[in-house]
Write a protein that holds these residues in place. Structure first.
Motif, PDB file in Angstrom:
ATOM      1  N   ASN A   1       0.810  -1.220   0.000  1.00 15.67           N
ATOM      2  CA  ASN A   1       0.000   0.000   0.000  1.00 15.67           C
ATOM      3  C   ASN A   1       0.850   1.281   0.000  1.00 15.67           C
ATOM      4  O   ASN A   1       0.378   2.333   0.393  1.00 15.67           O
ATOM      5  CB  ASN A   1      -0.992   0.008   1.173  1.00 15.67           C
ATOM      6  CG  ASN A   1      -0.323   0.111   2.520  1.00 15.67           C
ATOM      7  OD1 ASN A   1       0.893   0.161   2.621  1.00 15.67           O
ATOM      8  ND2 ASN A   1      -1.124   0.122   3.570  1.00 15.67           N
ATOM      9  N   ALA A   2       2.087   1.167  -0.438  1.00 14.36           N
ATOM     10  CA  ALA A   2       2.969   2.340  -0.483  1.00 14.36           C
ATOM     11  C   ALA A   2       2.418   3.374  -1.466  1.00 14.36           C
ATOM     12  O   ALA A   2       2.059   3.037  -2.596  1.00 14.36           O
ATOM     13  CB  ALA A   2       4.377   1.937  -0.894  1.00 14.36           C
ATOM     14  N   PRO A   3       2.352   4.629  -1.043  1.00 11.98           N
ATOM     15  CA  PRO A   3       1.829   5.674  -1.936  1.00 11.98           C
ATOM     16  C   PRO A   3       2.850   6.060  -3.008  1.00 11.98           C
ATOM     17  O   PRO A   3       4.055   5.881  -2.831  1.00 11.98           O
ATOM     18  CB  PRO A   3       1.575   6.854  -0.988  1.00 11.98           C
ATOM     19  CG  PRO A   3       2.560   6.656   0.114  1.00 11.98           C
ATOM     20  CD  PRO A   3       2.692   5.161   0.277  1.00 11.98           C
ATOM     21  N   PHE A   4       2.371   6.565  -4.097  1.00 10.73           N
ATOM     22  CA  PHE A   4       3.223   7.062  -5.170  1.00 10.73           C
ATOM     23  C   PHE A   4       3.620   8.502  -4.881  1.00 10.73           C
ATOM     24  O   PHE A   4       2.859   9.260  -4.275  1.00 10.73           O
ATOM     25  CB  PHE A   4       2.475   7.009  -6.512  1.00 10.73           C
ATOM     26  CG  PHE A   4       2.374   5.625  -7.081  1.00 10.73           C
ATOM     27  CD1 PHE A   4       3.295   5.168  -7.994  1.00 10.73           C
ATOM     28  CD2 PHE A   4       1.347   4.781  -6.688  1.00 10.73           C
ATOM     29  CE1 PHE A   4       3.211   3.890  -8.527  1.00 10.73           C
ATOM     30  CE2 PHE A   4       1.241   3.500  -7.209  1.00 10.73           C
ATOM     31  CZ  PHE A   4       2.177   3.061  -8.129  1.00 10.73           C
TER      32      PHE A   4
ATOM     33  N   ARG B   1      11.124   7.332  -3.565  1.00 11.67           N
ATOM     34  CA  ARG B   1       9.758   7.607  -4.023  1.00 11.67           C
ATOM     35  C   ARG B   1       9.311   6.485  -4.946  1.00 11.67           C
ATOM     36  O   ARG B   1      10.057   6.053  -5.811  1.00 11.67           O
ATOM     37  CB  ARG B   1       9.683   8.934  -4.778  1.00 11.67           C
ATOM     38  CG  ARG B   1       9.844  10.111  -3.874  1.00 11.67           C
ATOM     39  CD  ARG B   1       9.692  11.405  -4.630  1.00 11.67           C
ATOM     40  NE  ARG B   1       9.808  12.493  -3.667  1.00 11.67           N
ATOM     41  CZ  ARG B   1       9.056  13.561  -3.677  1.00 11.67           C
ATOM     42  NH1 ARG B   1       8.138  13.721  -4.603  1.00 11.67           N
ATOM     43  NH2 ARG B   1       9.212  14.497  -2.769  1.00 11.67           N
ATOM     44  N   ARG B   2       8.084   6.056  -4.743  1.00 10.86           N
ATOM     45  CA  ARG B   2       7.499   5.057  -5.638  1.00 10.86           C
ATOM     46  C   ARG B   2       7.035   5.794  -6.887  1.00 10.86           C
ATOM     47  O   ARG B   2       6.346   6.812  -6.814  1.00 10.86           O
ATOM     48  CB  ARG B   2       6.324   4.373  -4.955  1.00 10.86           C
ATOM     49  CG  ARG B   2       5.731   3.260  -5.758  1.00 10.86           C
ATOM     50  CD  ARG B   2       4.618   2.598  -4.970  1.00 10.86           C
ATOM     51  NE  ARG B   2       4.093   1.457  -5.686  1.00 10.86           N
ATOM     52  CZ  ARG B   2       3.046   0.763  -5.303  1.00 10.86           C
ATOM     53  NH1 ARG B   2       2.413   1.093  -4.189  1.00 10.86           N
ATOM     54  NH2 ARG B   2       2.629  -0.258  -6.012  1.00 10.86           N
TER      55      ARG B   2
ATOM     56  N   HIS C   1       5.681  10.177  -2.940  1.00  7.94           N
ATOM     57  CA  HIS C   1       5.935  10.718  -1.609  1.00  7.94           C
ATOM     58  C   HIS C   1       7.313  10.236  -1.163  1.00  7.94           C
ATOM     59  O   HIS C   1       7.720   9.126  -1.495  1.00  7.94           O
ATOM     60  CB  HIS C   1       4.899  10.226  -0.591  1.00  7.94           C
ATOM     61  CG  HIS C   1       3.565  10.839  -0.767  1.00  7.94           C
ATOM     62  ND1 HIS C   1       2.646  10.377  -1.685  1.00  7.94           N
ATOM     63  CD2 HIS C   1       2.991  11.882  -0.152  1.00  7.94           C
ATOM     64  CE1 HIS C   1       1.556  11.119  -1.616  1.00  7.94           C
ATOM     65  NE2 HIS C   1       1.741  12.041  -0.688  1.00  7.94           N
TER      66      HIS C   1
END
Length: 80
Positions: free
Chosen positions: A23-26, A48-49, A28
Motif C-alpha cells: 500500500n505504499a503511496p506514489f 519515491r514510488r 511521496h
C-alpha cells in the motif's frame, strides 16, 4: 509484520508505523525497509514510488531495490 533491526522494547508497538509495501503511496518521500544478507534494515536515503519503479527522492535516479515495508520519511521509532 517482519522485524526491522530493533533493539529491545515491544517490537510490535515499536514498528507500528511501518506499513506493508503493497500500500505504499506514489510520489511521496518514503523510508524503505529491505531484506538483504544481514536481514531486514531501513535504507538511509528517502525513496519515491514511481510508475517505473523506486527512485532516490533526492536524485530522481531509479534504485534497484525490492522493499518489504515503508513509512513516511522522517518518522521515527517511538523509543529511538
Amino acid at each position: 509484520m517482519r522485524e526491522i533491526k530493533a533493539e529491545g522494547g515491544d517490537r510490535a508497538q515499536r514498528f507500528a508505523m511501518w506499513q506493508t509495501i503493497l500500500n505504499a503511496p506514489f510520489f511521496h518521500s518514503l523510508e524503505l525497509a529491505v531484506l538483504d544478507d544481514d536481514g531486514m534494515h531501513a535504507l538511509v536515503f528517502p525513496c519515491r514510488r514511481a510508475v517505473d519503479g523506486w527512485k532516490d527522492a533526492t536524485t530522481g535516479y531509479l534504485v534497484d531495490v525490492e522493499p518489504t515495508h515503508w513509512r513516511l520519511w522522517g518518522e521515527q521509532d517511538e523509543d529511538a
